[in-house]
Write an enzyme that holds these catalytic residues in place. Structure first.
Site, PDB file in Angstrom:
ATOM      1  N   HIS A   1       0.839  -1.193   0.000  1.00 40.32           N
ATOM      2  CA  HIS A   1       0.000   0.000   0.000  1.00 40.32           C
ATOM      3  C   HIS A   1       0.871   1.239   0.000  1.00 40.32           C
ATOM      4  O   HIS A   1       2.040   1.196   0.387  1.00 40.32           O
ATOM      5  CB  HIS A   1      -0.923   0.015   1.223  1.00 40.32           C
ATOM      6  CG  HIS A   1      -0.195  -0.089   2.522  1.00 40.32           C
ATOM      7  ND1 HIS A   1       0.222  -1.308   3.038  1.00 40.32           N
ATOM      8  CD2 HIS A   1       0.202   0.841   3.412  1.00 40.32           C
ATOM      9  CE1 HIS A   1       0.830  -1.104   4.185  1.00 40.32           C
ATOM     10  NE2 HIS A   1       0.841   0.196   4.443  1.00 40.32           N
TER      11      HIS A   1
ATOM     12  N   CYS B   1       2.342   3.023  11.846  1.00 40.65           N
ATOM     13  CA  CYS B   1       3.236   2.496  10.824  1.00 40.65           C
ATOM     14  C   CYS B   1       3.612   3.639   9.891  1.00 40.65           C
ATOM     15  O   CYS B   1       3.020   4.715   9.949  1.00 40.65           O
ATOM     16  CB  CYS B   1       2.582   1.351  10.043  1.00 40.65           C
ATOM     17  SG  CYS B   1       1.179   1.844   9.014  1.00 40.65           S
TER      18      CYS B   1
END
Length: 763
Positions: free
Chosen positions: A65, A273
């Protein structure tokens, strides 16, 4: 997610055998639908995200992603691989691959919708359904959470049963009275999330007999699993569910919960993250699930790209322990000071949440006041994942100090070099500018620059020591680390003294943190007790015990460098050239660079130290310049994105930013890295042989006027560039044409490129 994935974005027979090929196959579908405008640019962004941390998850899931300016709207592609594709997960290849594409300027709602997929992936029924579904339309509907029952007796009806099972969530009652949200994969309380795009239609679920927003009703006793979801801390009085901006509260307000909560262990957690889209929310969901199973109260604060809502201070104050599962710095970390803390990477929060809960409970029982290993400004600053060897942790601690020291080296060194260039080589003997400064005299300006640079250089060793300790023990390590570094300068222990004092400071702080402390004193430990005791211990050791021996070792090393001549100097230049080109800004490169800058980090560096600095900078310029030359001479050997990166590499290489070659090395390491090392070794050896010197620690060709023997120095660089470019061309010419290169099948951008480093570090 009704607008994010359609059947056209699903490939149930994904034939790719690498993660790059898988990303490209799914991305091509996005291009066809107009969701991605530049295939090559988007794949470069995906590769850059992948380089930060592998996106493979245990359970056979790959979730590449990124956020990219080449994405027009939030889009999700799904592929199912029969053979499996390696995405770096510990348990093996992934058969379910999700490619998430978010626009660079995606708003909060879009990013939160993306995060709902991450939560679904924690539900085994959801992933099992995707493995069993037979057609693309049904797969897209399952991912969206649509409720579209097919006629009984058909294959689609069986698939619809999978959707219905997913909609009821794990642990949902077999009775049709079990109340859950069709878009909540694991937690019935998530149905109140304001960003759940399918929540408003949940009332149509044939298995849901209650209002879709009523799954947290304390009177709902039909679901034996959901009714025991971990309650929120009673003292906080927080409500169950997910707040509008993504903060998760893992409790319920069910009957009798308040009486039971006083006896439960309380945990607060933060997850984050690098992208803040997927792993952040997956870790939050995993921790919440594990908390329910362990019978503890847990409230999680996901710090994602869509922003975050701070946990209620009352919840934090009532917590017995803290879990940080992150790969970027925890924002406002001081809120959690003084509590037993487990600090780890975000993937540990996904893969082994129960272990983290057990670990923080153990720390609380032992009375440990704070984290033993805390994060700094990047993953390299942290002590590392549990199970890493001491050598790996030591490297990260040292690199933490070096990364903070480098800007001081660059600023101070360039200022000193400019002072010499303007005022001449006797400028170091000029009086202080506070005593004499003439606005119209060049010498005064040269003296000013020289003296400012000298002040900046004075911080090198304290900053090195302070941030080594910071990498080991977080903020409490700063004070003893800086004190130890300053004492190193006082006793002439220099750079080696800074390394040793930083490690000692961090170790002392960690030892103090492991002492069992009464609860009443925990609040003053990080502010008063730890700085006081650790500074006294480090100061005693540096002044009385080890300072003098380190100073003698530093002097011996300096004398050895000053004695290098002839063959020995050339061999040293060769070795430094190999190191500079081995990992292009990585740890080995930084070791060589730090070795060189330590030699010139004085007001009057030796001739040998300046030769070493010249060789290091020359070798570091070779890889990007060589890649730029190779893409210019033989562009057909490179894809379109690589040729574009080659144009930028001219400037990056000329500026001494070795990271300009990373896109090429990552895409073809077996050809690019060896060729770069050969060219770097040639340049390093020639620079030493020519006797080129350099007072500035950075600058590339822009500081050529400050280089001794500049013409020969440029010849050394040109020789290494030509050698590397020739080797790369020869090695690439021996293989088949790259897909996407001129004249090769597949078009201009069919090869998955690797992104250029976004944050260049001093070579």
């Amino acid at each position: 997610m009704s607008e994010m994935i359609t059947a056209d974005l699903v490939d149930l027979d994904l034939s790719a055998d690498t993660k790059e090929a898988a990303a490209q196959a799914l991305a091509e579908r996005m291009v066809t639908l107009g969701r991605v405008t530049d295939l090559g640019g988007f794949l470069a962004d995906v590769a850059a995200r992948e380089a930060q941390m592998p996106t493979g998850l245990d359970g056979g899931i790959g979730i590449p992603h990124c956020r990219s300016e080449h994405v027009t709207e939030p889009t999700l592609g799904f592929g199912r691989s029969a053979a499996g594709i390696d995405f770096g997960a510990a348990d093996g290849p992934a058969d379910l691959i999700f490619l998430i594409a978010a626009p660079a300027g995606a708003d909060d709602a879009h990013l939160t919708i993306l995060s709902s997929l991450a939560r679904k992936l924690m539900n085994a029924e959801f992933t099992d359904g995707l493995r069993a579904v037979g057609d693309a339309e049904r797969a897209a509907a399952l991912i969206r959470g649509d409720d579209q029952p097919a006629p009984a007796g058909t294959a689609a009806a069986a698939a619809d049963a999978v959707d219905t099972a997913d909609a009821s969530g794990p642990g949902a009652s077999d009775s049709p009275a079990g109340s859950t949200d069709s878009t909540d994969s694991t937690d019935s309380t998530d149905s109140t999330d304001s960003t759940d795009s399918t929540d408003s239609t949940d009332s149509t679920d044939s298995t849901d007999s209650t209002d879709s927003t009523d799954s947290t009703d304390s009177t709902d006793s039909t679901d034996s699993t959901d009714s025991v979801a971990a309650p929120v801390a009673a003292s906080a009085g927080a409500a169950t569910g997910t707040t509008g901006d993504g903060t998760r509260d893992a409790g319920t307000s069910g009957a009798g919960a308040s009486g039971e909560s006083a006896r439960l262990f309380r945990i607060v957690a933060v997850t984050s993250c690098p992208t803040g889209i997927a792993h952040t929310y997956m870790a939050a969901e995993s921790l919440e699930n594990a908390g329910r199973e362990a019978g503890v109260e847990i409230a999680v604060e996901p710090q994602g790209s869509a922003g975050f809502t701070r946990l209620d201070p009352a919840v934090i104050a009532a917590a017995d322990g803290v879990i940080f599962a992150h790969d970027v710095p925890v924002r406002e970390k001081e809120r959690f000071a003084g509590k037993p803390t487990v600090d780890t990477g975000v993937k540990a929060g996904i893969n082994r949440p129960a272990e983290l809960i057990d670990e923080v409970r153990g720390k609380a029982e032992r009375g440990e006041a704070t984290a033993a290993a805390a994060p700094g400004d990047s993953p390299v600053d942290r002590a590392g994942e549990p199970g890493e060897g001491y050598g790996t942790k030591l490297r990260k601690w040292l690199m933490s100090g070096v990364s903070y020291m480098v800007p001081f080296v660059a600023a101070g060194g360039l200022l000193i070099a400019l002072g010499f260039a303007i005022g001449g080589y006797e400028i170091n003997e000029a009086p202080s500018v506070t005593e004499y400064f003439a606005w119209a005299q060049a010498d005064s300006w040269g003296a000013l620059l020289f003296q400012i640079g000298g002040v900046a250089f004075g911080f090198l060793v304290p900053v090195l020591a302070g941030y080594i300790a910071y990498g080991m023990a977080d903020r409490p390590g700063l004070v003893p680390g800086f004190v130890g570094g300053a004492i190193s300068l006082t006793v002439n222990a220099g750079f080696l003294g800074g390394l040793v004092s930083g490690l000692i400071a961090g170790a002392v702080v960690l030892a103090i943190q492991r002492v069992r402390i009464p609860v009443a004193l925990r609040g003053i430990m990080p502010v008063v007790v730890i700085p006081l005791v650790s500074s006294a211990v480090v100061g005693f050791l540096m002044f009385v015990v080890i300072g003098k021996p380190i100073a003698e070792a530093q002097k011996a090393m300096t004398d050895w460098l000053n004695g290098l001549t002839g063959t020995n100097a050339i061999l040293l230049g060769t070795l430094l050239g190999l190191m500079m080109c081995f990992d292009l800004g990585g740890p080995v490169n930084k070791v060589a660079y730090t070795f060189a800058t330590a030699g010139i980090a004085v007001a009057s560096p030796s001739d040998s130290a300046m030769k070493i600095m010249a060789a290091v900078m020359a070798a570091g310029m070779v890889p990007p310049l060589a890649m730029a030359l190779a893409t210019t001479v033989r562009g057909k050997l490179f894809n379109r994105t690589e040729r574009e990166n080659g144009k930028a590499a001219w400037v990056l290489g000329a500026s001494f930013i070795s990271e300009g070659a990373i896109p090429f090395a990552a895409a073809d390491p077996l050809r690019v890295i060896p060729a770069s090392m050969v060219g770097g070794a040639v340049t390093g050896a020639l620079s030493m042989a020519f006797g080129a010197t350099l007072r500035a620690p950075h600058g590339g060709i822009f500081v050529v006027p400050l280089i001794g023997n500049p013409l020969l120095y440029l010849i050394a660089i040109a020789a290494g560039v030509c050698v590397t470019a020739a080797l790369v061309i020869v090695l690439k010419g021996l293989r088949k044409p790259v897909p996407g290169a001129d004249g090769a099948p597949g078009g201009e951008s069919s090869a998955a490129p690797v992104a250029e480093s976004k944050q260049p570090v001093a070579a």
